[in-house]
Write a protein that holds these residues in place. Structure first.
Motif, PDB file in Angstrom:
ATOM      1  N   VAL A 135       0.836  -1.204   0.000  1.00  0.00           N
ATOM      2  CA  VAL A 135       0.000   0.000   0.000  1.00  0.00           C
ATOM      3  C   VAL A 135       0.870   1.254   0.000  1.00  0.00           C
ATOM      4  N   ALA A 136       1.988   1.238   0.736  1.00  0.00           N
ATOM      5  CA  ALA A 136       2.900   2.384   0.751  1.00  0.00           C
ATOM      6  C   ALA A 136       3.505   2.641  -0.623  1.00  0.00           C
ATOM      7  N   ALA A 137       3.664   1.579  -1.420  1.00  0.00           N
ATOM      8  CA  ALA A 137       4.213   1.714  -2.767  1.00  0.00           C
ATOM      9  C   ALA A 137       3.146   2.138  -3.777  1.00  0.00           C
ATOM     10  N   GLY A 138       1.921   2.356  -3.309  1.00  0.00           N
ATOM     11  CA  GLY A 138       0.862   2.806  -4.205  1.00  0.00           C
ATOM     12  C   GLY A 138      -0.016   1.692  -4.740  1.00  0.00           C
ATOM     13  N   GLY A 139       0.214   0.477  -4.313  1.00  0.00           N
ATOM     14  CA  GLY A 139      -0.577  -0.654  -4.779  1.00  0.00           C
ATOM     15  C   GLY A 139      -1.808  -0.878  -3.921  1.00  0.00           C
ATOM     16  N   ALA A 140      -2.431  -2.009  -4.124  1.00  0.00           N
ATOM     17  CA  ALA A 140      -3.616  -2.387  -3.356  1.00  0.00           C
ATOM     18  C   ALA A 140      -3.508  -3.863  -3.001  1.00  0.00           C
ATOM     19  N   VAL A 141      -4.132  -4.239  -1.901  1.00  0.00           N
ATOM     20  CA  VAL A 141      -4.138  -5.634  -1.464  1.00  0.00           C
ATOM     21  C   VAL A 141      -5.582  -6.053  -1.240  1.00  0.00           C
ATOM     22  N   THR A 142      -5.963  -7.177  -1.830  1.00  0.00           N
ATOM     23  CA  THR A 142      -7.299  -7.716  -1.625  1.00  0.00           C
ATOM     24  C   THR A 142      -7.211  -8.911  -0.686  1.00  0.00           C
ATOM     25  N   LEU A 143      -7.946  -8.827   0.413  1.00  0.00           N
ATOM     26  CA  LEU A 143      -8.045  -9.951   1.340  1.00  0.00           C
ATOM     27  C   LEU A 143      -9.371 -10.633   1.039  1.00  0.00           C
ATOM     28  N   PRO A 144      -9.352 -11.803   0.416  1.00  0.00           N
ATOM     29  CA  PRO A 144     -10.590 -12.467   0.014  1.00  0.00           C
ATOM     30  C   PRO A 144     -11.552 -12.637   1.186  1.00  0.00           C
ATOM     31  N   GLY A 145     -12.779 -12.213   0.985  1.00  0.00           N
ATOM     32  CA  GLY A 145     -13.794 -12.326   2.009  1.00  0.00           C
ATOM     33  C   GLY A 145     -13.774 -11.199   3.031  1.00  0.00           C
ATOM     34  N   VAL A 146     -12.755 -10.347   2.995  1.00  0.00           N
ATOM     35  CA  VAL A 146     -12.640  -9.246   3.956  1.00  0.00           C
ATOM     36  C   VAL A 146     -12.770  -7.906   3.241  1.00  0.00           C
ATOM     37  N   GLY A 147     -11.916  -7.652   2.273  1.00  0.00           N
ATOM     38  CA  GLY A 147     -12.004  -6.393   1.550  1.00  0.00           C
ATOM     39  C   GLY A 147     -10.711  -6.048   0.848  1.00  0.00           C
TER      40      GLY A 147
ATOM     41  N   LYS B 200      -1.964  11.682   1.100  1.00  0.00           N
ATOM     42  CA  LYS B 200      -2.457  10.347   0.784  1.00  0.00           C
ATOM     43  C   LYS B 200      -3.175   9.782   1.998  1.00  0.00           C
ATOM     44  N   VAL B 201      -4.216   8.995   1.757  1.00  0.00           N
ATOM     45  CA  VAL B 201      -4.939   8.332   2.839  1.00  0.00           C
ATOM     46  C   VAL B 201      -5.116   6.857   2.492  1.00  0.00           C
ATOM     47  N   VAL B 202      -5.115   6.035   3.521  1.00  0.00           N
ATOM     48  CA  VAL B 202      -5.339   4.600   3.327  1.00  0.00           C
ATOM     49  C   VAL B 202      -6.830   4.352   3.480  1.00  0.00           C
ATOM     50  N   LYS B 203      -7.403   3.642   2.530  1.00  0.00           N
ATOM     51  CA  LYS B 203      -8.832   3.342   2.520  1.00  0.00           C
ATOM     52  C   LYS B 203      -9.020   1.838   2.484  1.00  0.00           C
ATOM     53  N   MET B 204     -10.207   1.408   2.887  1.00  0.00           N
ATOM     54  CA  MET B 204     -10.549  -0.009   2.795  1.00  0.00           C
ATOM     55  C   MET B 204     -11.985  -0.138   2.336  1.00  0.00           C
ATOM     56  N   THR B 205     -12.181  -0.921   1.301  1.00  0.00           N
ATOM     57  CA  THR B 205     -13.515  -1.249   0.820  1.00  0.00           C
ATOM     58  C   THR B 205     -13.847  -2.634   1.356  1.00  0.00           C
ATOM     59  N   ILE B 206     -14.954  -2.744   2.062  1.00  0.00           N
ATOM     60  CA  ILE B 206     -15.342  -4.013   2.670  1.00  0.00           C
ATOM     61  C   ILE B 206     -15.994  -4.925   1.631  1.00  0.00           C
ATOM     62  N   ALA B 207     -15.633  -6.207   1.662  1.00  0.00           N
ATOM     63  CA  ALA B 207     -16.164  -7.182   0.710  1.00  0.00           C
ATOM     64  C   ALA B 207     -17.647  -7.443   0.970  1.00  0.00           C
ATOM     65  N   LYS B 208     -18.372  -7.694  -0.104  1.00  0.00           N
ATOM     66  CA  LYS B 208     -19.808  -7.954  -0.018  1.00  0.00           C
ATOM     67  C   LYS B 208     -20.090  -9.178   0.865  1.00  0.00           C
ATOM     68  N   ALA B 209     -19.252 -10.192   0.772  1.00  0.00           N
ATOM     69  CA  ALA B 209     -19.439 -11.418   1.569  1.00  0.00           C
ATOM     70  C   ALA B 209     -19.404 -11.098   3.074  1.00  0.00           C
ATOM     71  N   LEU B 210     -18.507 -10.205   3.494  1.00  0.00           N
ATOM     72  CA  LEU B 210     -18.430  -9.841   4.901  1.00  0.00           C
ATOM     73  C   LEU B 210     -19.643  -9.009   5.320  1.00  0.00           C
ATOM     74  N   LYS B 211     -20.046  -8.077   4.462  1.00  0.00           N
ATOM     75  CA  LYS B 211     -21.241  -7.268   4.752  1.00  0.00           C
ATOM     76  C   LYS B 211     -22.466  -8.167   4.903  1.00  0.00           C
ATOM     77  N   ASP B 212     -22.607  -9.127   3.993  1.00  0.00           N
ATOM     78  CA  ASP B 212     -23.760 -10.030   4.042  1.00  0.00           C
ATOM     79  C   ASP B 212     -23.747 -10.903   5.288  1.00  0.00           C
ATOM     80  N   SER B 213     -22.551 -11.362   5.711  1.00  0.00           N
ATOM     81  CA  SER B 213     -22.502 -12.215   6.899  1.00  0.00           C
ATOM     82  C   SER B 213     -22.831 -11.423   8.163  1.00  0.00           C
ATOM     83  N   VAL B 214     -22.494 -10.150   8.196  1.00  0.00           N
ATOM     84  CA  VAL B 214     -22.812  -9.303   9.354  1.00  0.00           C
ATOM     85  C   VAL B 214     -24.306  -8.985   9.392  1.00  0.00           C
ATOM     86  N   ASN B 215     -24.894  -8.742   8.227  1.00  0.00           N
ATOM     87  CA  ASN B 215     -26.305  -8.381   8.158  1.00  0.00           C
ATOM     88  C   ASN B 215     -27.241  -9.581   8.145  1.00  0.00           C
ATOM     89  N   GLY B 216     -26.705 -10.752   8.244  1.00  0.00           N
ATOM     90  CA  GLY B 216     -27.539 -11.945   8.392  1.00  0.00           C
ATOM     91  C   GLY B 216     -27.951 -12.538   7.115  1.00  0.00           C
TER      92      GLY B 216
END
Length: 95
Positions: A40-52, A79-95
């Motif tokens: 992320v510091a190098a300007g890239g992005a990391v996807t954590l499957p099922g998390v975001g 610069k700011v670090v952001k995180m987009t939450i995965a749909k699978a995690l949102k769905d598991s939280v919302n039932g």
């Protein structure tokens, strides 16, 4: 709302899930954090499957207000670090 899980609790849960000892789980967690930070510091992005997705976004120069004095001032671009939450995690939280 309950308290957030501490690093010690996370390492213990990770060790139990992996069927490993806490030292190996702690090393694995530290390695993952190090890889994410470097990418992320190098300007890239990391996807954590099922998390975001964790990524860095540039913000332009803008005008901001000092809350104590009410004075308008110019804030430099940053610069700011952001995180987009995965749909699978949102769905598991919302039932």
């Amino acid at each position: 709302m309950s308290k957030p899980m501490t690093k010690t609790q996370l390492v213990a849960a990770l060790a139990e899930e992996m069927g490993s000892d806490k030292k190996a789980a702690g090393s694995a967690l530290d390695a993952v954090v190090s890889i994410i930070t470097r990418e992320v510091a190098a300007g890239g992005a990391v996807t954590l499957p099922g998390v975001g997705k964790i990524y860095c976004r540039e913000r332009p120069e803008r005008m901001v207000r000092n809350p104590q004095t009410g004075e308008q001032m110019k804030k430099e671009a940053d610069k700011v670090v952001k995180m987009t939450i995965a749909k699978a995690l949102k769905d598991s939280v919302n039932g």
